[in-house]
Design an enzyme around this catalytic site. Structure first.
Site, short mmCIF file in Angstrom:
data_model
loop_
_atom_site.label_atom_id
_atom_site.label_comp_id
_atom_site.label_asym_id
_atom_site.label_seq_id
_atom_site.Cartn_x
_atom_site.Cartn_y
_atom_site.Cartn_z
CE1 TYR A 1 65.11 112.08 -62.13
CE2 TYR A 1 63.32 111.13 -59.95
CZ TYR A 1 63.76 112.39 -61.07
OH TYR A 1 62.73 113.49 -61.60
CE LYS B 1 62.51 111.00 -64.99
NZ LYS B 1 61.58 111.36 -64.11
#
Length: 295
Positions: free
Chosen positions: A137, A165
């Protein structure tokens, strides 16, 4: 976006609450079924949009376990397993695996944690021992750790580390990550069409709670390289997605979902109810999406 395990639209689903602020599991099941019917490719449980940091560990586990059971293989299941302590992240990842999740989404060490590449690598390597696919992330504005192309290459040496992500909101930085040839998932709502065109591997999209059918349609159009249709659909989506990103993201998703018929109650404290002016702005930004989602 076809060969990647988490391609397409992965919905970062809200956690619905009743009038007393408790999780409404009946509404949770209803929303999952409606989002599956809309055609989402995956669902992220206990996501940031789903108020992960404001859920107790038991509540988070309940959402993941019940969610995976309801989905029952009809879409990919991703569980957020982020926590301050590495041992807690490992335990949450093991629970997600035992619950049938296809992967976990995990923030790097945060809140004054180590930010050097070697320490970040060691952290993910520890979690990787569980044996479940990991989505890293990148949200440096929130956690102070930036996943650079070099760090992404290093992390991808771990077989379990499948993608990052990117929620930085920085298109240039995301394009550089995509340029590694490794899998990158866009997590910034206003960048959706640009990320799709740039070749991102998939989306994790909180704003899709509001208009899942339209969001699925734009991903389908991009898969088929119908870029004129992508542009037309984005003209409908852009006003609300940009407004969400301006601030009050989570409570605005909750409020806008109420307006389009995907009600999930109010965001939990410490979020305050939105002002009438903000609600009016959301209603204006939604425009024709309200009717489009009701068709």
């Amino acid at each position: 976006m076809s060969s990647f395990a988490f391609s397409g639209l992965n919905l970062a689903i809200t956690a619905p609450f009743d009038s007393n602020g408790r999780i409404d599991f009946d509404r949770f099941q209803e929303l999952i079924e409606r989002y599956l019917a809309a055609g989402v490719d995956g669902i992220v449980f206990s996501s940031g949009t789903g108020m992960h940091v404001y859920l107790s560990p038991d509540e988070s586990r309940s959402l993941i376990e019940r969610g995976a059971r309801i989905v029952a293989g009809r879409a990919k299941v991703i569980a957020q397993a982020s926590a301050l302590l590495t041992t807690d992240v490992v335990e949450r990842t093991r629970f997600a695996k035992d619950s049938g999740a296809d992967g976990v989404m995990i923030l790097p060490p945060f809140f004054e944690g180590p930010s050097d590449d070697n320490s970040v690598f060691d952290f993910y390597a520890e979690v990787a021992k569980v044996g479940l696919p990991i989505i890293g992330y990148n949200v440096p504005q929130a956690v102070g750790v930036r996943i650079t192309p070099d760090l992404l290459r290093k992390l991808s040496e771990l077989p379990e580390f499948r993608a990052v992500k990117d929620s930085s909101g920085d298109l240039i930085a995301q394009v550089r990550l995509i340029g590694t040839g490794l899998d990158v998932i866009n997590g910034a709502d206003p960048l959706v069409p640009f990320s799709l065109f740039a070749g991102c591997s998939g989306l994790i999209w909180g704003g899709a709670n509001i208009a899942p059918r339209t969001c699925v349609a734009i991903v389908k159009a991009a898969r088929e390289k119908r870029w004129d249709d992508v542009q037309s659909l984005w003209q409908l989506l852009e006003p609300i997605m940009s407004l969400l990103w301006d601030g009050d993201y989570v409570p605005s998703v909750y409020a806008a979902a109420e307006l389009t018929g995907y009600g999930c109650g109010n965001a939990r404290k410490p979020f305050r109810p939105l002002t009438p002016d903000r609600i009016a702005a959301l209603r204006t930004a939604l425009g024709a999406l309200v009717e489009q989602e009701a068709v």
